[in-house]
Write a protein that holds these residues in place. Structure first.
Motif, PDB file in Angstrom:
ATOM      1  N   GLY A   1     -39.822  -6.938  13.584  1.00 29.14           N
ATOM      2  CA  GLY A   1     -39.881  -6.518  12.183  1.00 29.14           C
ATOM      3  C   GLY A   1     -40.623  -5.219  11.980  1.00 29.14           C
ATOM      4  N   GLY A   2     -40.480  -4.680  10.778  1.00 27.95           N
ATOM      5  CA  GLY A   2     -41.165  -3.434  10.452  1.00 27.95           C
ATOM      6  C   GLY A   2     -40.290  -2.212  10.633  1.00 27.95           C
ATOM      7  N   GLY A   3     -38.972  -2.415  10.658  1.00 30.02           N
ATOM      8  CA  GLY A   3     -38.062  -1.267  10.775  1.00 30.02           C
ATOM      9  C   GLY A   3     -37.727  -0.957  12.216  1.00 30.02           C
ATOM     10  N   ASP A   4     -37.193   0.231  12.429  1.00 29.20           N
ATOM     11  CA  ASP A   4     -36.806   0.647  13.780  1.00 29.20           C
ATOM     12  C   ASP A   4     -38.054   0.979  14.594  1.00 29.20           C
ATOM     13  OD1 ASP A   4     -34.311   0.435  12.739  1.00 29.20           O
ATOM     14  OD2 ASP A   4     -33.719   2.531  13.065  1.00 29.20           O
ATOM     15  N   HIS A   5     -38.053   0.558  15.851  1.00 28.16           N
ATOM     16  CA  HIS A   5     -39.140   0.932  16.758  1.00 28.16           C
ATOM     17  C   HIS A   5     -38.541   1.559  18.017  1.00 28.16           C
ATOM     18  CE1 HIS A   5     -41.834  -1.146  14.136  1.00 28.16           C
ATOM     19  NE2 HIS A   5     -41.340  -2.341  14.398  1.00 28.16           N
ATOM     20  N   PRO A   6     -38.506   2.871  18.085  1.00 26.12           N
ATOM     21  CA  PRO A   6     -38.071   3.531  19.319  1.00 26.12           C
ATOM     22  C   PRO A   6     -39.192   3.465  20.348  1.00 26.12           C
ATOM     23  CG  PRO A   6     -38.596   5.138  17.609  1.00 26.12           C
ATOM     24  CD  PRO A   6     -38.779   3.808  16.996  1.00 26.12           C
ATOM     25  N   PHE A   7     -38.943   2.712  21.403  1.00 28.33           N
ATOM     26  CA  PHE A   7     -40.000   2.356  22.351  1.00 28.33           C
ATOM     27  C   PHE A   7     -40.008   3.342  23.519  1.00 28.33           C
ATOM     28  CE2 PHE A   7     -41.836  -0.211  25.761  1.00 28.33           C
ATOM     29  CZ  PHE A   7     -42.966  -0.668  25.120  1.00 28.33           C
ATOM     30  N   HIS A   8     -41.122   4.043  23.681  1.00 27.38           N
ATOM     31  CA  HIS A   8     -41.212   5.140  24.656  1.00 27.38           C
ATOM     32  C   HIS A   8     -42.220   4.819  25.748  1.00 27.38           C
ATOM     33  CE1 HIS A   8     -41.456   9.081  26.411  1.00 27.38           C
ATOM     34  NE2 HIS A   8     -42.625   9.378  25.901  1.00 27.38           N
ATOM     35  N   LEU A   9     -41.779   4.973  27.010  1.00 29.91           N
ATOM     36  CA  LEU A   9     -42.674   4.794  28.160  1.00 29.91           C
ATOM     37  C   LEU A   9     -42.892   6.151  28.822  1.00 29.91           C
ATOM     38  CD1 LEU A   9     -44.140   3.133  30.424  1.00 29.91           C
ATOM     39  CD2 LEU A   9     -41.873   2.781  31.450  1.00 29.91           C
ATOM     40  N   HIS A  10     -44.158   6.484  29.082  1.00 31.92           N
ATOM     41  CA  HIS A  10     -44.484   7.739  29.767  1.00 31.92           C
ATOM     42  C   HIS A  10     -44.320   7.595  31.285  1.00 31.92           C
ATOM     43  CE1 HIS A  10     -47.289   9.727  26.549  1.00 31.92           C
ATOM     44  NE2 HIS A  10     -46.358   9.016  25.954  1.00 31.92           N
ATOM     45  N   GLY A  11     -44.008   8.725  31.933  1.00 33.43           N
ATOM     46  CA  GLY A  11     -44.103   8.806  33.393  1.00 33.43           C
ATOM     47  C   GLY A  11     -43.019   8.091  34.175  1.00 33.43           C
TER      48      GLY A  11
ATOM     49  N   LEU B   1     -42.695  -8.171  25.441  1.00 32.13           N
ATOM     50  CA  LEU B   1     -43.382  -7.366  24.439  1.00 32.13           C
ATOM     51  C   LEU B   1     -42.732  -7.607  23.087  1.00 32.13           C
ATOM     52  CD1 LEU B   1     -43.516  -3.985  26.403  1.00 32.13           C
ATOM     53  CD2 LEU B   1     -45.319  -5.701  26.246  1.00 32.13           C
ATOM     54  N   LYS B   2     -43.545  -8.047  22.131  1.00 34.52           N
ATOM     55  CA  LYS B   2     -43.013  -8.278  20.786  1.00 34.52           C
ATOM     56  C   LYS B   2     -43.580  -7.224  19.843  1.00 34.52           C
ATOM     57  CE  LYS B   2     -43.698 -11.454  17.272  1.00 34.52           C
ATOM     58  NZ  LYS B   2     -44.394 -12.648  16.881  1.00 34.52           N
ATOM     59  N   LEU B   3     -42.684  -6.363  19.350  1.00 30.24           N
ATOM     60  CA  LEU B   3     -43.095  -5.290  18.436  1.00 30.24           C
ATOM     61  C   LEU B   3     -43.003  -5.826  17.015  1.00 30.24           C
ATOM     62  CD1 LEU B   3     -40.833  -2.499  20.008  1.00 30.24           C
ATOM     63  CD2 LEU B   3     -43.038  -3.335  20.827  1.00 30.24           C
ATOM     64  N   ASP B   4     -44.077  -5.655  16.252  1.00 29.70           N
ATOM     65  CA  ASP B   4     -44.076  -6.258  14.912  1.00 29.70           C
ATOM     66  C   ASP B   4     -44.947  -5.445  13.967  1.00 29.70           C
ATOM     67  OD1 ASP B   4     -43.397  -8.027  12.935  1.00 29.70           O
ATOM     68  OD2 ASP B   4     -44.281  -9.783  13.904  1.00 29.70           O
ATOM     69  N   GLN B   5     -44.852  -5.798  12.697  1.00 28.61           N
ATOM     70  CA  GLN B   5     -45.622  -5.097  11.677  1.00 28.61           C
ATOM     71  C   GLN B   5     -46.050  -6.097  10.617  1.00 28.61           C
ATOM     72  OE1 GLN B   5     -43.671  -2.545   8.653  1.00 28.61           O
ATOM     73  NE2 GLN B   5     -44.767  -0.856   9.595  1.00 28.61           N
ATOM     74  N   ASN B   6     -47.362  -6.126  10.323  1.00 31.96           N
ATOM     75  CA  ASN B   6     -47.878  -6.944   9.231  1.00 31.96           C
ATOM     76  C   ASN B   6     -48.789  -6.096   8.387  1.00 31.96           C
ATOM     77  OD1 ASN B   6     -46.837  -9.554  10.122  1.00 31.96           O
ATOM     78  ND2 ASN B   6     -48.195  -9.188  11.856  1.00 31.96           N
ATOM     79  N   LEU B   7     -48.534  -6.044   7.099  1.00 26.72           N
ATOM     80  CA  LEU B   7     -49.408  -5.306   6.191  1.00 26.72           C
ATOM     81  C   LEU B   7     -49.712  -3.915   6.735  1.00 26.72           C
ATOM     82  CD1 LEU B   7     -51.942  -8.097   5.202  1.00 26.72           C
ATOM     83  CD2 LEU B   7     -50.041  -7.219   3.855  1.00 26.72           C
ATOM     84  N   PHE B   8     -48.708  -3.234   7.213  1.00 28.52           N
ATOM     85  CA  PHE B   8     -48.842  -1.857   7.695  1.00 28.52           C
ATOM     86  C   PHE B   8     -49.627  -1.739   8.991  1.00 28.52           C
ATOM     87  CE2 PHE B   8     -47.782  -1.406   3.282  1.00 28.52           C
ATOM     88  CZ  PHE B   8     -46.795  -0.438   3.332  1.00 28.52           C
ATOM     89  N   ILE B   9     -50.098  -2.854   9.535  1.00 31.68           N
ATOM     90  CA  ILE B   9     -50.698  -2.770  10.864  1.00 31.68           C
ATOM     91  C   ILE B   9     -49.612  -3.106  11.867  1.00 31.68           C
ATOM     92  CG2 ILE B   9     -52.382  -3.763  12.449  1.00 31.68           C
ATOM     93  CD1 ILE B   9     -54.315  -3.889  10.196  1.00 31.68           C
TER      94      ILE B   9
END
Ligand SMILES: [Cu+2]
Length: 491
Positions: A399-409, A361-369
């Motif tokens: 990229g796009g700052g900190d991403h605290p990654f949360h999994l439910h259940g 999983l690659k967490l990223d941010q482009n132009l606020f998306i």
């Protein structure tokens, strides 16, 4: 400093304009996309081919027959047993809150309070919470952050239930079988509703405590309509604690940004993360630690014979324990690392963990998306698992700052950070703080069939697309996400 030529100045101005235009265009297109009426069945997204995982070992998944026999998430409830029942009532309603900086905020509350009433139960008890909505027009839900419970009780609008509209009621019921520090919050339009105040502490007391202490307290950090509060205060609050008392301090970060926490006046141990005890945690001297959005840290320390203990966030929030002189404020704090803290648990060796499926999983941010593997929210194929599979996820913050990654259940176990295996205590989390450039490998046992959200707990990032599903094969839902149903879990 070197003087800029006029060309340089024009260049910098041009770059600024380009960045601004890019941001505006990005936000504009995102808004257009969100306004277009749409409806998605988050349990049927596997017709999008699910996310390709890599298989290991002998568990060859029969992915293609999955959709034949299905079970509804709605029908997966807590079974009967004779656990003692603890019943609570939470009513969502609009209210006002006076702040100690002189301001008055229009807030959304449970029972007129933000944070809402603390829910506190004993390990093994059956928790029953009757939710009423008085006057929150877009509807509300309650998600029990970090609690492993049956799919129908997870409180995600459009996935596990419809948002509860004014005058309507929903009853949650589940066994609190894992002791620790948790919290609850609405998962309808979460980026709006959590900030308006729909949240509270959820504490599960252990039947047998691994640590000894005389007193326990809870600190919750929230962002109320943009104003940061620690235990409801903009300035600082006070907790009584006598000299020599051992204090367990439960800390919850319910805001969107990472907090840097400092403790002055006592050395301390971090005894639990996300509610789960650490193994043989050593004493920390002059350490500060990072707490990602959604995460919890439990601290243990002894009150000094003289003076206060002060817990401070880098944003200036403060809670003081005890009386007397202010502690000496040091400047030489080192940053706590949980990847080599405490001792390995011989009963739970990390290197013995093997897995059947692996995903990247690659967490990223482009132009606020915000994106995961290049796509946003309901366009992201779900990560598909089968009950019983052991799954490894490799999570990279691109990229796009900190991403605290949360999994439910589920509770997952962290295997490595940037290629380095964890060498201290095993670490079990539901929310993993990732910073730019970080890669973590985590291990999760697929033992709770359902449709589970997996998203960044900076709820602004989630609302801008960093949210996807962890779906079990053969589980369906009668509910729909989208502007048609009005169920928008992370708007
Ligand atoms: Cu994020």
């Amino acid at each position: 400093m070197r003087k800029l030529t006029w060309k340089g100045k024009v260049g910098i101005a041009g770059l600024g304009v380009a960045i601004l235009l890019g941001a505006l265009v990005g936000t504009y297109f995102w808004q257009i996309r969100m306004q277009k009426p749409y409806e998605v069945n988050m349990g049927e997204m596997h017709h999008m081919e699910g996310m390709a995982g890599h298989q290991h070992g002998t568990a060859s998944a029969a992915t293609h027959q999955a959709s034949l026999a299905t079970r509804s998430c709605e029908a997966i409830t807590e079974g009967e047993n004779d656990a003692p029942i603890r019943e609570f009532r939470l009513t969502a309603l609009q209210s006002e809150k006076k702040l100690d900086n002189g301001g008055t905020e229009k807030v959304w509350t449970f029972n007129g309070l933000t944070p809402g009433p603390e829910i506190r139960v004993a390990e093994g008890e059956r928790v029953r919470v009757v939710l009423d909505n008085k006057d929150i027009q877009e509807g509300v839900t309650i998600h029990w952050h970090g609690i492993v419970l049956p799919c129908s009780q997870d409180g995600v609008a459009g996935v596990t239930q419809d948002a509860v509209k004014p005058g309507e009621q929903y009853t949650y019921e589940f066994i609190a079988d894992s002791p620790g520090t948790y919290w609850y919050h609405s998962h309808q339009a979460s980026s709006i509703q959590v900030e308006k105040g729909l949240l509270g502490n959820f504490i599960v007391d252990p039947q047998q405590d691994r640590f000894e202490y005389d007193q326990e307290e809870t600190i919750l950090i929230q962002q109320l309509n943009g104003t940061y509060l620690m235990n409801g205060s903009t300035k600082g609050t006070h907790i009584e604690a006598a000299p020599g008392k051992r204090v367990r301090l439960r800390m919850i970060n319910a805001a969107n940004e990472t907090e840097t926490i400092r403790v002055d006046g006592a050395s301390y141990r971090i005894i639990a993360m996300d509610g789960h005890d650490l193994h043989e945690p050593e004493m920390l001297e002059h350490h500060k630690f990072l707490m990602g959005a959604g995460q919890r840290y439990d601290l243990l320390f002894e009150m000094p014979q003289q003076g206060k203990v002060v817990v401070t966030s880098e944003s200036g929030l403060k809670v003081a324990l005890g009386t007397g002189s202010e502690p000496e404020i040091r400047s030489d704090y080192s940053l706590f690392r949980w990847t080599d803290y405490g001792e390995p648990d011989p009963n739970a060796p990390v290197d013995k963990l093997t897995y059947d499926q692996s995903y990247t999983l690659k967490l990223d941010q482009n132009l606020f998306i915000n994106s995961i593997n290049g796509k946003s929210f309901h366009e992201i194929p779900p990560l598909m698992v089968k009950e019983g599979q052991r799954v490894k996820m490799t999570i990279t913050n691109a990229g796009g700052g900190d991403h605290p990654f949360h999994l439910h259940g589920h509770i997952f176990q962290v295997l490595s950070h940037n290629g380095q295996a964890l060498s201290g205590s095993p670490v079990y989390l539901d929310t993993l703080l990732t910073q730019e450039g970080d890669t973590y490998e985590v291990y999760v046992k697929a033992d709770n069939p359902g449709l589970w959200m997996m998203h960044c707990h900076n709820l602004m990032h989630a609302s801008m697309g960093m949210s996807m599903m962890f779906n079990y094969e053969g589980i369906s839902t009668p509910f729909r996400v989208g502007t048609k149903s009005g169920n928008l879990p992370d708007l």
